[in-house]
Every structure is written in structure tokens, then in C-alpha cells.
Scaffold this motif. Structure first.
Motif, PDB file in Angstrom:
ATOM      1  N   VAL A 137      35.184 -51.118  40.607  1.00 50.06           N
ATOM      2  CA  VAL A 137      34.173 -51.004  41.656  1.00 50.06           C
ATOM      3  C   VAL A 137      34.761 -51.459  42.985  1.00 50.06           C
ATOM      4  O   VAL A 137      35.267 -52.581  43.097  1.00 50.06           O
ATOM      5  N   ASP A 138      34.730 -50.570  43.970  1.00 50.10           N
ATOM      6  CA  ASP A 138      35.143 -50.910  45.326  1.00 50.10           C
ATOM      7  C   ASP A 138      33.903 -51.109  46.182  1.00 50.10           C
ATOM      8  O   ASP A 138      32.850 -50.532  45.907  1.00 50.10           O
ATOM      9  N   GLU A 139      34.060 -51.899  47.233  1.00 54.56           N
ATOM     10  CA  GLU A 139      32.934 -52.207  48.113  1.00 54.56           C
ATOM     11  C   GLU A 139      33.238 -51.771  49.540  1.00 54.56           C
ATOM     12  O   GLU A 139      34.367 -51.900  49.993  1.00 54.56           O
ATOM     13  N   ALA A 140      32.219 -51.278  50.235  1.00 57.91           N
ATOM     14  CA  ALA A 140      32.316 -50.968  51.661  1.00 57.91           C
ATOM     15  C   ALA A 140      31.074 -51.534  52.335  1.00 57.91           C
ATOM     16  O   ALA A 140      29.982 -51.485  51.766  1.00 57.91           O
ATOM     17  N   THR A 141      31.244 -52.062  53.531  1.00 58.98           N
ATOM     18  CA  THR A 141      30.118 -52.692  54.227  1.00 58.98           C
ATOM     19  C   THR A 141      29.414 -51.754  55.206  1.00 58.98           C
ATOM     20  O   THR A 141      28.434 -52.155  55.822  1.00 58.98           O
ATOM     21  N   ASP A 142      29.886 -50.520  55.320  1.00 62.95           N
ATOM     22  CA  ASP A 142      29.158 -49.501  56.097  1.00 62.95           C
ATOM     23  C   ASP A 142      29.722 -48.124  55.770  1.00 62.95           C
ATOM     24  O   ASP A 142      30.729 -48.002  55.062  1.00 62.95           O
ATOM     25  N   GLY A 143      29.042 -47.107  56.283  1.00 60.18           N
ATOM     26  CA  GLY A 143      29.425 -45.740  55.973  1.00 60.18           C
ATOM     27  C   GLY A 143      30.818 -45.377  56.458  1.00 60.18           C
ATOM     28  O   GLY A 143      31.545 -44.641  55.788  1.00 60.18           O
ATOM     29  N   THR A 144      31.201 -45.887  57.601  1.00 57.59           N
ATOM     30  CA  THR A 144      32.524 -45.589  58.147  1.00 57.59           C
ATOM     31  C   THR A 144      33.617 -46.124  57.235  1.00 57.59           C
ATOM     32  O   THR A 144      34.597 -45.434  56.938  1.00 57.59           O
ATOM     33  N   MET A 145      33.440 -47.359  56.764  1.00 56.49           N
ATOM     34  CA  MET A 145      34.415 -47.953  55.840  1.00 56.49           C
ATOM     35  C   MET A 145      34.446 -47.166  54.528  1.00 56.49           C
ATOM     36  O   MET A 145      35.512 -46.947  53.945  1.00 56.49           O
ATOM     37  N   ALA A 146      33.284 -46.717  54.066  1.00 54.86           N
ATOM     38  CA  ALA A 146      33.211 -45.937  52.829  1.00 54.86           C
ATOM     39  C   ALA A 146      34.006 -44.640  52.960  1.00 54.86           C
ATOM     40  O   ALA A 146      34.778 -44.280  52.070  1.00 54.86           O
ATOM     41  N   LEU A 147      33.827 -43.937  54.082  1.00 53.11           N
ATOM     42  CA  LEU A 147      34.555 -42.690  54.297  1.00 53.11           C
ATOM     43  C   LEU A 147      36.053 -42.940  54.340  1.00 53.11           C
ATOM     44  O   LEU A 147      36.840 -42.145  53.820  1.00 53.11           O
ATOM     45  N   SER A 148      36.449 -44.044  54.956  1.00 53.57           N
ATOM     46  CA  SER A 148      37.862 -44.397  55.022  1.00 53.57           C
ATOM     47  C   SER A 148      38.429 -44.619  53.619  1.00 53.57           C
ATOM     48  O   SER A 148      39.515 -44.134  53.290  1.00 53.57           O
ATOM     49  N   LEU A 149      37.701 -45.340  52.775  1.00 53.81           N
ATOM     50  CA  LEU A 149      38.160 -45.583  51.399  1.00 53.81           C
ATOM     51  C   LEU A 149      38.252 -44.270  50.616  1.00 53.81           C
ATOM     52  O   LEU A 149      39.168 -44.077  49.816  1.00 53.81           O
ATOM     53  N   MET A 150      37.300 -43.360  50.869  1.00 53.48           N
ATOM     54  CA  MET A 150      37.271 -42.109  50.116  1.00 53.48           C
ATOM     55  C   MET A 150      38.362 -41.130  50.540  1.00 53.48           C
ATOM     56  O   MET A 150      38.612 -40.157  49.845  1.00 53.48           O
ATOM     57  N   LYS A 151      39.013 -41.386  51.669  1.00 60.17           N
ATOM     58  CA  LYS A 151      40.117 -40.516  52.089  1.00 60.17           C
ATOM     59  C   LYS A 151      41.298 -40.642  51.137  1.00 60.17           C
ATOM     60  O   LYS A 151      42.067 -39.714  50.960  1.00 60.17           O
ATOM     61  N   ASN A 152      41.446 -41.829  50.542  1.00 60.28           N
ATOM     62  CA  ASN A 152      42.633 -42.105  49.739  1.00 60.28           C
ATOM     63  C   ASN A 152      42.371 -42.290  48.252  1.00 60.28           C
ATOM     64  O   ASN A 152      43.305 -42.541  47.498  1.00 60.28           O
TER      65      ASN A 152
END
Length: 129
Positions: A34-49
Motif C-alpha cells: 500500500v502506497d500513500e499520497a496526500t493529494d491528487g497531484t502526488m497520486a498522479l506522480s506516483l502512478m507515472k512510475n
């Protein structure tokens, strides 16, 4: 179909206590990656890789809401464009549910919720486990 509990799961919420609660509930259900992101922008960044098997996101976040994250993701041309997406919110307004459905959400959870509710919502999207 059985659910692979080793899949990558991304949880998104700007409230760190809620991230911890969701992560603990997912651990109770057997999900360990499980990975965590604190906002949508961070989530999109994580999903790039990284490819995810499930995204669980809060609706109300700044600067990018969960709905904006969902819309951006569905409109993208990435590996995660069609990832199962569960929206969490404290509001159960009909217009919000409709907006989320129109944006391509797979399921919807109203706070507060417990592990059993989370399991039911995940099972409805991914299958029994």
C-alpha cells in the motif's frame, strides 16, 4: 475470480490519520503493498512510475480533489487509466454520487466505515477474497 492481495494499492487522502486508518484496515484484509499520497497531484506522480491494482481516494482534498484526480486519471493515456477506483467521502449527496459515477468511479464509500464495509466495496469491484 480471486483478488490478489499482493497487488499495489494506492490510498489518497490529505488527512494523515485517515491514511493510517485505511492502511490498517487494508492490512487487516491482507493487503500489504500500500502506497500513500496526500493529494491528487502526488497520486498522479506516483502512478507515472508504478502500476496499481486499486486506488482508494478521498473526495475532499486540496489542491486537487478526488473527483479531479479520477477525471484526470480516466482521461490519461497511462497504465493506470482504467485502474479500479473507490471514492471515499463524508458526504452522501446524490449529486456527488452521480458526478463520481459519470467520471468513472467503480465504487463509493461513505465515512465512517469499517474493515467489513471496505471489504464489501473492494469485493464488489475486484471480486471475492
Amino acid at each position: 475470480m480471486s483478488v490478489d492481495t499482493n497487488m499495489n494499492v494506492l490510498i489518497v487522502d490529505d488527512y494523515k490519520t485517515m491514511l493510517r486508518i485505511i492502511k490498517n484496515l487494508l492490512a487487516q484484509l491482507g493487503f500489504r503493498n500500500v502506497d500513500e499520497a496526500t493529494d491528487g497531484t502526488m497520486a498522479l506522480s506516483l502512478m507515472k512510475n508504478k502500476k496499481y491494482g486499486l486506488v482508494i481516494s478521498d473526495w475532499n482534498m486540496e489542491p486537487m480533489t478526488g473527483l479531479e484526480l479520477l477525471k484526470t486519471l480516466r482521461a490519461s493515456n497511462t497504465n493506470n487509466a482504467a485502474v479500479p477506483f473507490i471514492m471515499i467521502t463524508a458526504e452522501s449527496k446524490t449529486e456527488n454520487v452521480i458526478a463520481a459515477k459519470q467520471a468513472g468511479v467503480n465504487n463509493y464509500i461513505v465515512k465512517p466505515f469499517n474493515a467489513e464495509t471496505l471489504k464489501q466495496k473492494i469485493s464488489a469491484v475486484l471480486g471475492d477474497f
